[in-house]
Write a protein that holds these residues in place. Structure first.
Motif, PDB file in Angstrom:
ATOM      1  N   LEU A 421       0.839  -1.193   0.000  1.00 21.27           N
ATOM      2  CA  LEU A 421       0.000   0.000   0.000  1.00 21.27           C
ATOM      3  C   LEU A 421       0.874   1.243   0.000  1.00 21.27           C
ATOM      4  O   LEU A 421       1.903   1.286   0.708  1.00 21.27           O
ATOM      5  CB  LEU A 421      -0.919   0.025   1.225  1.00 21.27           C
ATOM      6  N   TYR A 422       0.460   2.251  -0.770  1.00 19.01           N
ATOM      7  CA  TYR A 422       1.167   3.526  -0.815  1.00 19.01           C
ATOM      8  C   TYR A 422       0.156   4.655  -0.616  1.00 19.01           C
ATOM      9  O   TYR A 422      -0.861   4.720  -1.305  1.00 19.01           O
ATOM     10  CB  TYR A 422       1.861   3.734  -2.160  1.00 19.01           C
ATOM     11  N   LEU A 423       0.432   5.544   0.309  1.00 15.71           N
ATOM     12  CA  LEU A 423      -0.374   6.741   0.517  1.00 15.71           C
ATOM     13  C   LEU A 423       0.545   7.947   0.365  1.00 15.71           C
ATOM     14  O   LEU A 423       1.471   8.136   1.160  1.00 15.71           O
ATOM     15  CB  LEU A 423      -1.016   6.729   1.910  1.00 15.71           C
ATOM     16  N   SER A 424       0.317   8.733  -0.666  1.00 14.21           N
ATOM     17  CA  SER A 424       1.193   9.864  -0.929  1.00 14.21           C
ATOM     18  C   SER A 424       0.386  11.141  -1.074  1.00 14.21           C
ATOM     19  O   SER A 424      -0.790  11.122  -1.468  1.00 14.21           O
ATOM     20  CB  SER A 424       2.037   9.617  -2.186  1.00 14.21           C
ATOM     21  N   GLY A 425       1.016  12.259  -0.755  1.00 12.72           N
ATOM     22  CA  GLY A 425       0.346  13.539  -0.839  1.00 12.72           C
ATOM     23  C   GLY A 425       1.306  14.644  -1.230  1.00 12.72           C
ATOM     24  O   GLY A 425       2.534  14.532  -1.057  1.00 12.72           O
ATOM     25  N   TYR A 426       0.730  15.708  -1.771  1.00 12.45           N
ATOM     26  CA  TYR A 426       1.519  16.885  -2.141  1.00 12.45           C
ATOM     27  C   TYR A 426       0.677  18.123  -1.861  1.00 12.45           C
ATOM     28  O   TYR A 426      -0.537  18.141  -2.118  1.00 12.45           O
ATOM     29  CB  TYR A 426       1.897  16.843  -3.624  1.00 12.45           C
TER      30      TYR A 426
END
Length: 934
Positions: A421-426
């Motif tokens: 699982l990958y949770l990324s934000g910008y």
């Protein structure tokens, strides 16, 4: 015959005696044969009882011989009597028992008299050998960085002797299905030491590999590994570039800040309208035709401070891939290019960090394990602080604010070998606040001092994205990535004027606008075999555009203007197949996009037979929530073919068809953060682009040099152009300012890279043409009388040169030079005045884009000093300093006009129109930055 000969030899003369004798002899022979047959039948029908598990063949055969009168005969080279068998029979015919014993083996038996002959079934044996030789198994797994656990995108996994292999996907996963056998695999990646491993592939296996950084990350290369270079020979797609973050940091940068946009501008076929302009133009396309993806989330504004700096911090990225020719079917929604940016996952093994301190910027990136090899994090932040020095510049600037910041974050969870699982934000934001000072004036009428209130203006705009992705390995051949994405771009403009007294509260104005996307995308990759790979899925996007919400407060009276929200839904299933033969390779894709513009929304109606203008509006049609306003769709085929002339030369051709359902409304020379986005609808059709491309790639014998030449032709349908003096700002009926258009673009791109040695770099030259033509059904509306004209970004000649030279382990130098044709422009050709005091002006203009601004060129230079660090210290630092625009070239960004008074005895005073140019950077700009890692 034999009987007769036998009788003659008896010598009997009496015939009757002969007959009597023959009868007796015949009867005796008959009785003897019957006895023999009876004896034989009785013997062969002998039954046996056997009950053995995991017992040697020798023991079982001995038992059969004991229970019968048979003896076994066989060749030890063909029958292994130590092999173990299982058998359980009760009072069973020996022939049937033996058949059961040797079932599913290569041993056959034959009974002759008292012998049972065992032998190998050679026919079946040969068939099994052939079948065994054709058995295929799959090896799959991931390739990672040995120090951080970061997956490596695009790593090579190659069968060394066969020089065949595969590359890892965006998540470091690979899969190869090959014939059973013993192989030596070579695993390699740019900047890493290659690894060789011997495998015995006799079943499906999972094998993960870890690579360690080479001592000199970008200098260390493996001779046989073409992925270490910029070679285009092996890539099937035309116009594709892979860019590593180390390359970005080597390029001399404005104020020393590594800039992704400026690196893209060094690529052939890419330009911008001028220095400091937002975005970039690719092969004759507008800036809104570029799909910018950060961990699969689209970005709508790629820059900070009006275009001076990239919106993305290079320290947070691990890989960029830029598509401008062959665009795979999994990408859509934009017509000219795709910039696919992937963030780092965060080190899962050790805590580490890096950053930089500059004159105007500071940045810091931290990453590490939350739970080792299971859960990791990444946090990367950047901020400017030149506004902190404004108070030192005097009273005029002490109350002003101008800065930007951005933040990249990511969590990576390695659940197990088959699930991640990958949770990324910008989040990135620009803020500009300008505040005026109060001014006091003496009022002659009241004989009192009057204070003029202070006013202030606020600008701000921001990007925000969130991506949640699930990787799942269904089998060693089937890989899935499921993405849910949110992306937004919001901007606002506010002005405030304080009232001079309690009874006059002043006025205020605020305008906000936003663009939002909600995306759902399941994507599957199926690795059929070493030469065939398939990719398929569906991309669903929900658009929500808010053109403007305006709040106005005038002397305490508040009013709100809220333009209707535009909504759209785009669904696009796609399928790709990549197939390789000995010399020929193909990447074939199909995509079909469906688009609906949906309510609630109000659409104006216009008088038939007349142009769409505010004066020809006849009414409004109201659409309910979810009701279809307009719908479009189209088939988007993609084709790329590559033919290998030999291992160092290849020919390529390609074709793409793209539909684009969103449009950036901007009639300025350079795009602004406050330009409006609009969906295709009743009066704005989707953009349709066909691109045809061809190329030739060539590597030198030692692969030190990589050459490529590519040509393209593009035709554009349903372009958006603007009427003269178009008013796009907060316009509810913006279609009254638009004109339908078509166009074409073509060009040739030449490029050479040097990838080894102390001196590395690249040269590229692009010749291109980009034209437009309005096609309104009303000839009076058409620009330039309906003739073709140059687009705003038509630059026929662009030359770029990038070079890096390593003097020693401590000192390196980087240079960048660019030359570009001047962009097209429309000039003011005259001025007239009217009114009582002739204080009103009217201007006349040339044909649209009939002239060009001056050619531009610039040279940037940087030096990097890396001092020796202790073997026991984890801290590593380097100094980077240099000059942007070293010889102070004043490149024109735009034109402006002034008027001067001329005295003439005959006509008196006249005004002369003077054209001048504005240069954003007209002097050398030095910079210094300290970069560090730990």
């Amino acid at each position: 015959m034999k009987n007769k000969q036998f009788i003659t030899q008896l010598g009997l003369k009496n015939v009757s005696k002969k007959h009597s004798f023959l009868m007796k002899l015949t009867l005796s022979i008959f009785l003897f044969c019957c006895l023999q047959i009876a004896a034989t039948n009785t013997f062969s029908q002998k039954n046996v009882t056997l009950n053995y598990e995991n017992t040697t063949l020798e023991a079982i055969l001995n038992q059969i011989e004991k229970q019968t009168n048979y003896n076994f005969v066989f060749n030890n080279d063909e029958v292994n009597i130590q092999q173990k068998f299982n058998i359980n029979v009760v009072n069973k015919n020996v022939n049937k028992a033996i058949e059961l014993l040797f079932k599913n083996t290569l041993i056959k038996h034959q009974i002759k008299n008292e012998l049972i002959i065992l032998s190998k079934d050679k026919e079946t044996y040969q068939k099994n050998i052939l079948k065994n030789q054709q058995l295929k198994y799959t090896i799959s797994g991931t390739v990672k960085d040995a120090t951080t656990g970061e997956t490596l995108l695009g790593a090579n996994v190659v069968i060394k002797d066969a020089l065949k292999g595969t590359i890892t996907n965006e998540y470091g996963f690979y899969s190869m299905t090959i014939l059973k056998g013993i192989y030596v695999l070579e695993i390699s990646y740019v900047g890493y030491k290659s690894k060789e491993i011997k495998i015995n592939l006799n079943s499906n296996i999972k094998k993960n590999f870890e690579l360690t950084l080479s001592e000199n990350a970008l200098e260390e290369v493996v001779v046989n590994s073409t992925n270490k270079s910029q070679s285009q020979v092996k890539t099937i797609l035309t116009g594709v570039s892979s860019i590593k973050t180390a390359e970005i940091k080597k390029l001399p940068a404005f104020f020393g800040e590594p800039d992704i946009t400026r690196v893209i501008l060094t690529q052939p076929g890419v330009s911008s309208v001028g220095e400091g302009a937002s975005g970039f133009n690719v092969r004759g396309g507008n800036i809104d035709q570029n799909l910018l993806l950060l961990d699969e989330a689209p970005l709508y504004n790629s820059s900070h401070l009006w275009g001076l700096f990239s919106a993305i911090n290079a320290d947070a990225l691990k890989d960029l891939k830029f598509y401008k020719g062959g665009i795979p079917a999994r990408f859509g929604g934009r017509a000219s290019s795709v910039l696919d940016m992937r963030q780092k996952e965060g080190s899962s093994k050790v805590f580490k960090g890096e950053g930089g301190l500059g004159l105007l910027f500071s940045r810091l990136t931290l990453e590490g394990p939350i739970k080792k090899d299971k859960l990791s994090f990444l946090v990367s932040g950047r901020r400017t602080y030149f506004d902190l020095f404004f108070p030192l510049a005097g009273d005029d600037l002490k109350n002003q604010k101008m800065y930007f910041y951005d933040l990249n974050t990511k969590l990576s969870w390695n659940i197990n070998d088959n699930n991640k699982l990958y949770l990324s934000g910008y989040f990135g934001k620009d803020v500009m606040r300008f505040k005026g000072e109060e001014e006091t004036e003496f009022d002659e009428e009241t004989q009192t001092e009057k204070t003029e209130p202070a006013g202030k203006i606020d600008f701000s705009w921001n990007n925000a994205t969130t991506s949640l992705r699930w990787n799942h390995v269904f089998s060693n051949k089937l890989f899935m990535n499921l993405s849910t994405i949110y992306s937004s771009y919001k901007y606002s403009l506010a002005a405030e004027n304080d009232g001079p007294s309690q009874t006059d509260s002043g006025s205020s104005f605020e305008w906000t606008s936003s663009v939002e996307n909600y995306i759902f995308k399941p994507d599957f990759t199926y690795y059929l075999n070493l030469d065939t790979k398939m990719r398929f899925g569906i991309n669903g996007t929900y658009y929500r555009f808010t053109p403007a919400k305006i709040t106005n407060n005038e002397e305490g009276v508040k009013s709100v203007l809220d333009l209707s929200v535009e909504k759209g839904l785009e669904i696009a299933p796609y399928y790709e197949i990549e197939k390789k033969w000995d010399k020929l390779s193909v990447n074939l894709g199909a995509r079909y996009s469906f688009f609906r513009n949906i309510g609630a929304y109000e659409v104006a109606t216009y008088a038939s037979g007349l142009p769409k203008t505010p004066s020809t509006i006849t009414g409004q049609v109201k659409y309910k929530s979810g009701e279809t306003i307009a719908k479009y769709g189209g088939f988007e085929p993609r084709l790329s073919l590559k033919y290998d002339v030999d291992d160092r030369k290849s020919l390529k051709i390609g074709y793409n068809k793209m539909y684009q359902y969103i449009h950036l409304m901007s009639n300025s020379s350079a795009a602004l953060p406050f330009d409006v986005w609009k969906l295709s609808g009743k009066y704005v059709k989707p953009l349709e682009v066909n691109q045809y491309s061809f190329g030739f790639a060539f590597d030198s014998k030692n692969r030190n040099y990589n050459f490529s030449v590519e040509g393209y032709y593009k035709d554009f349908k349903n372009l958006v152009e603007y009427v003269n003096n178009a008013d796009l700002f907060i316009n509810k009926n913006i279609e009254t300012q638009l004109l339908p258009a078509k166009g074409y673009a073509y060009g040739t791109e030449f490029s050479v890279h040097k990838t080894k040695g102390k001196l590395t770099g690249n040269l590229n030259y692009t010749y291109s043409v980009s034209k437009r033509k309005t096609v309104s059904e009303f000839s009076s509306e058409n620009i330039n009388n309906g003739e073709y004209f140059s687009s705003n970004y038509d630059k026929p000649h662009i030359f770029n040169a990038t070079a890096n030279y390593k003097f020693s382990d401590k000192w390196t130098m980087g240079t960048f030079f660019t030359f570009q044709s001047g962009r097209p422009t429309t000039l003011i050709t005259g001025r007239g005045t009217y009114g009582e005091n002739e204080n009103q002006s009217i201007f006349t203009y040339s044909d649209r884009n009939a002239y060009r601004m001056k050619n531009t060129h610039r040279l940037d230079v940087s030096l990097t000093y890396t001092p020796e660090s202790s073997l026991y210290s984890k801290w590593k630092g380097s100094w980077s300093f240099g000059v942007y625009n070293i010889y102070g070239r004043k490149n024109a960004f735009s034109n402006y006009y002034t008027f001067s008074n001329n005295e003439n005895q005959n006509v008196g005073i006249s005004k002369t129109l003077n054209k001048k140019q504005f240069s954003l950077f007209g002097a050398p700009i030095p910079f210094i930055t300290y970069n560090f890692k730990f």
